[in-house]
Design a protein around this motif. Structure first.
Motif, mmCIF file in Angstrom:
data_model
loop_
_atom_site.group_PDB
_atom_site.id
_atom_site.type_symbol
_atom_site.label_atom_id
_atom_site.label_comp_id
_atom_site.label_asym_id
_atom_site.label_seq_id
_atom_site.Cartn_x
_atom_site.Cartn_y
_atom_site.Cartn_z
ATOM 1 N N ASN A 41 0.778 -1.269 0.020
ATOM 2 C CA ASN A 41 0.082 -0.007 0.042
ATOM 3 C C ASN A 41 0.951 1.352 0.032
ATOM 4 O OD1 ASN A 41 -2.271 -1.581 0.250
ATOM 5 N ND2 ASN A 41 -2.560 -1.383 2.508
ATOM 6 N N LEU A 42 1.732 1.540 0.852
ATOM 7 C CA LEU A 42 2.697 2.741 1.152
ATOM 8 C C LEU A 42 4.084 2.507 0.464
ATOM 9 C CD1 LEU A 42 2.377 5.223 2.751
ATOM 10 C CD2 LEU A 42 3.699 4.126 4.624
ATOM 11 N N ASN A 43 3.839 2.163 -0.923
ATOM 12 C CA ASN A 43 5.019 2.172 -1.761
ATOM 13 C C ASN A 43 5.572 3.713 -1.978
ATOM 14 O OD1 ASN A 43 7.095 1.581 -3.528
ATOM 15 N ND2 ASN A 43 5.782 2.052 -5.535
ATOM 16 N N VAL A 44 6.807 4.095 -1.301
ATOM 17 C CA VAL A 44 7.314 5.282 -1.666
ATOM 18 C C VAL A 44 8.625 5.371 -2.533
ATOM 19 C CG1 VAL A 44 6.619 5.814 0.665
ATOM 20 C CG2 VAL A 44 8.964 5.081 0.271
ATOM 21 N N GLY A 45 8.815 4.432 -3.557
ATOM 22 C CA GLY A 45 9.962 3.923 -4.315
ATOM 23 C C GLY A 45 9.637 4.900 -5.644
ATOM 24 N N LEU A 46 10.141 5.975 -5.939
ATOM 25 C CA LEU A 46 10.168 6.896 -7.003
ATOM 26 C C LEU A 46 10.581 6.251 -8.313
ATOM 27 C CD1 LEU A 46 11.533 10.306 -5.480
ATOM 28 C CD2 LEU A 46 9.180 9.832 -6.103
ATOM 29 N N GLY A 47 11.520 5.160 -8.208
ATOM 30 C CA GLY A 47 12.177 4.614 -9.233
ATOM 31 C C GLY A 47 11.420 3.175 -9.514
ATOM 32 N N SER A 48 10.297 2.980 -8.916
ATOM 33 C CA SER A 48 9.374 1.945 -8.894
ATOM 34 C C SER A 48 8.439 2.222 -10.200
ATOM 35 C CB SER A 48 8.664 1.471 -7.868
ATOM 36 O OG SER A 48 7.491 2.387 -7.555
ATOM 37 N N GLY A 49 7.854 1.072 -10.598
ATOM 38 C CA GLY A 49 7.013 1.463 -11.926
ATOM 39 C C GLY A 49 5.654 1.601 -11.361
ATOM 40 N N ASP A 50 5.359 2.112 -10.175
ATOM 41 C CA ASP A 50 4.247 2.474 -9.669
ATOM 42 C C ASP A 50 3.758 3.705 -10.110
ATOM 43 O OD1 ASP A 50 1.704 2.409 -7.944
ATOM 44 O OD2 ASP A 50 2.941 2.580 -6.034
ATOM 45 N N SER A 51 2.319 4.026 -10.011
ATOM 46 C CA SER A 51 1.895 5.397 -10.543
ATOM 47 C C SER A 51 2.653 6.429 -9.786
ATOM 48 C CB SER A 51 0.355 5.451 -9.943
ATOM 49 O OG SER A 51 0.007 6.503 -10.079
#
Length: 264
Positions: A41-51
């Motif tokens: 839920n709380l993904n903070v990864g700017l380098g991930s493929g998340d929105s």
């Protein structure tokens, strides 16, 4: 029951003792954000493929818990180095390539992102100097922890007063490595053999990243503790690069561990 709608970071008793001196910290889990799917839920990864919108909202929630504006939550472009930077103002869109940072500026939350590597938060409450380090095996082996301590000393901290806490990271039970990995550590110090034990796969062993990190901190002369949570084993609370790889997932989220000096 856990409230899934807002962050509830883990806390360290050692760092909580510094709260009276205006030190605030949190080892955030994956709980309390808006990301979906493999990033929930709380993904903070700017380098991930998340929105990007989801990541920015998650970071805003972390910043809110840290009682700083979102733009004052500072993170790095982590590259498994031993490099440390001094943070004196918000970083904006520019993220320096490094794996640790220190600050003496109130109102700036400095944080490191992890998904199996060790997040280590540092504080000298009396000198009002804090630090945060991303300590994977490579950073720990090449000196990121010691470099963070030296950088804090340059800002006025005293080694004997510094406390350091290792947050959630992969445990030895779930960190199987090949022979070339172990050889790197033995080449640096034959005594490092004690951080490896045989695995069920021939020629492989399991590495104790937590134990190795704590040993490096002890040798550096700072007070230290380890929270002892395994990122791989607890999928409900933590992201894990290795677990995602074993499951054949295309990407993974990142949790954050952050520390800041409050205005007194």
């Amino acid at each position: 029951m856990l409230d899934m709608t807002r962050p509830e970071p883990l806390r360290s008793p050692l760092l909580d003792a510094a709260h009276a001196e205006g030190v605030r910290h949190g080892f955030f889990t994956r709980i309390g954000g808006i990301s979906e799917g493999i990033y929930s839920n709380l993904n903070v990864g700017l380098g991930s493929g998340d929105s990007g919108d989801s990541v920015r909202e998650n970071r805003r929630r972390v910043a809110h818990w840290m009682v700083v504006p979102a733009e004052k939550l500072c993170t790095l472009h982590q590259c498994h180095s031993a490099d440390v930077v001094v943070i004196e103002e918000p970083l904006g869109e520019t993220r320096p390539k490094a794996d640790a940072m220190v600050t003496q500026q109130p109102g700036l939350a400095i944080g490191v992102l992890t998904a199996d590597c060790g997040p280590v938060l540092f504080a000298d409450a009396q000198a009002r100097v804090v630090g945060a380090a991303h300590a994977g095996w490579k950073g720990a082996l090449t000196g990121v922890l010691e470099n963070t301590i030296v950088a804090m000393e340059r800002l006025g901290a005293e080694r004997a007063r510094i406390v350091a806490v290792l947050g959630p990271a992969i445990s030895q039970d779930n960190y199987e490595v090949g022979p070339e990995f172990q050889e790197r550590f033995l080449a640096a110090d034959t005594g490092n053999a004690r951080f490896f034990r045989a695995s069920t796969r021939p020629g492989h062993s399991c590495f104790d990243l937590g134990g190795y990190t704590m040993e490096r901190l002890a040798r550096a002369g700072v007070g230290a503790e380890m929270l002892g949570h395994c990122t791989y084993a607890d999928a409900d609370r933590f992201y894990s690069y290795r677990r995602a790889t074993h499951r054949g997932e295309t990407d993974y989220g990142r949790q954050i561990s952050a520390i800041c000096l409050e205005d007194l």
